[in-house]
Write a protein that holds these residues in place. Structure first.
Motif, PDB file in Angstrom:
ATOM      1  N   VAL A  10       0.843  -1.197   0.000  1.00 11.93           N
ATOM      2  CA  VAL A  10       0.000   0.000   0.000  1.00 11.93           C
ATOM      3  C   VAL A  10       0.875   1.241   0.000  1.00 11.93           C
ATOM      4  N   HIS A  11       0.230   2.369  -0.371  1.00 12.23           N
ATOM      5  CA  HIS A  11       0.860   3.698  -0.297  1.00 12.23           C
ATOM      6  C   HIS A  11      -0.160   4.671   0.301  1.00 12.23           C
ATOM      7  N   ILE A  12      -0.572   4.414   1.528  1.00 12.90           N
ATOM      8  CA  ILE A  12      -1.619   5.253   2.117  1.00 12.90           C
ATOM      9  C   ILE A  12      -1.069   6.559   2.687  1.00 12.90           C
ATOM     10  N   TYR A  17      -5.209  10.257   0.427  1.00 17.75           N
ATOM     11  CA  TYR A  17      -5.906   9.828   1.643  1.00 17.75           C
ATOM     12  C   TYR A  17      -5.896  10.889   2.744  1.00 17.75           C
ATOM     13  N   ARG A  18      -5.438  12.076   2.425  1.00 21.07           N
ATOM     14  CA  ARG A  18      -5.228  13.079   3.468  1.00 21.07           C
ATOM     15  C   ARG A  18      -6.526  13.454   4.173  1.00 21.07           C
ATOM     16  N   PRO A 208      -2.769   3.909  -4.009  1.00 14.09           N
ATOM     17  CA  PRO A 208      -4.086   4.269  -4.565  1.00 14.09           C
ATOM     18  C   PRO A 208      -4.303   3.892  -6.029  1.00 14.09           C
ATOM     19  N   TYR A 209      -3.396   3.109  -6.592  1.00 14.76           N
ATOM     20  CA  TYR A 209      -3.491   2.759  -8.009  1.00 14.76           C
ATOM     21  C   TYR A 209      -4.267   1.460  -8.214  1.00 14.76           C
ATOM     22  N   LEU A 210      -4.718   1.238  -9.457  1.00 13.09           N
ATOM     23  CA  LEU A 210      -5.123  -0.075  -9.956  1.00 13.09           C
ATOM     24  C   LEU A 210      -6.272  -0.708  -9.178  1.00 13.09           C
TER      25      LEU A 210
END
Length: 258
Positions: A10-12, A17-18, A208-210
């Motif tokens: 993940v890349h949260i 996602y702020r 948040p991709y794909l």
């Protein structure tokens, strides 16, 4: 209760996602996601990842690394290596990466290889697994990894051909599938999925991709890994509960999660 799942990429920390991260967390819990492995794009963002791990203890675990598409802005290799060692002292670091090779439109292949090798050396020294990004570079990645010797690795967000998949599987690497496997035109990726032994299989969002079908086109988030899990279960002829159990077990073993 939904089956327990682990989103292994993940890349949260991204700005996407702020405004609603706590609601995102509520949704991942409701979907049965019990742990996340937060990948790192460049070491400079590592303090942000630590703050996320502070916010979500026992849920968010970390990696540290430099994405191959960020290599052109890299500091010298010796300084990068020192950064990796320093960040990896955090006990929540469970992997190095994401690292690897991305030769799609690349003009800096030699630099990417050198930095990939640096990650491999640190991972071997610290006995941590590698999260590998590999796009249009499978042959070179295999050469680099073969020359390096024994390493634990996962081919993340895997979209390689069946032939490439078999070569990485034969090295004992884990292979992680994202929402791409749910796409209508993903026949080759679905064929690759069939080749991965169940004990080497992982799932992820790469959010948040794909975003997977039926959420395609929306911002991806960890809760959506449940849709990928269902598709992978269907393709492998498994019940969702069984697929969840084995991929969760695999993730905990691979990343040595509690």
């Amino acid at each position: 209760m939904p089956p327990q799942l682990i989103d292994t990429h993940v890349h949260i920390n991204f700005p996407d996602y702020r405004s609603d991260l706590w609601q995102v967390a509520e949704r991942w819990r409701a979907a049965g996601v019990v742990q996340l492995v937060h990948s790192c794009v460049e070491p400079q963002e590592f303090p942000d990842l630590q703050r996320l791990a502070d916010q979500f203890p026992q849920e968010v675990y970390l990696s540290v690394g430099l994405h191959p598409l960020h290599c052109e802005n890299a500091i010298p290799v010796n300084q990068l290596t020192e950064q990796l060692y320093t960040c990896a002292r955090d006990p929540r670091v469970v992997a190095l990466g994401e690292t690897g090779l991305d030769f799609f439109k690349a003009t800096n292949q030699e630099q990417q290889i050198e930095l990939f090798q640096a990650h491999i050396a640190v991972a071997q020294a610290l006995d941590l697994p590698l999260i590998i990004h590999c796009r249009e570079a499978a042959d070179t990645a295999l050469e680099v990894l073969a020359a390096a010797g024994r390493i634990r690795a996962v081919m993340h967000c895997w979209t390689g051909t069946p032939e490439e998949t078999q070569r990485f599987v034969d090295l004992g690497y884990a292979v992680s599938f994202s929402g791409v496997v749910t796409f209508k035109k993903a026949e080759l990726i679905q064929q690759s999925l069939q080749l991965v032994p169940l004990n080497q299989l992982l799932i992820e969002t790469d959010c948040p991709y794909l975003a997977p079908v039926p959420m395609r086109g929306k911002r991806n988030e960890p809760a959506f890994v449940a849709h990928t899990a269902q598709k992978v279960a269907d393709l492998r002829g498994l019940e969702l509960a069984d697929l969840a159990q084995l991929t969760t077990h695999n993730a905990r073993q691979f990343f040595r999660l509690p």
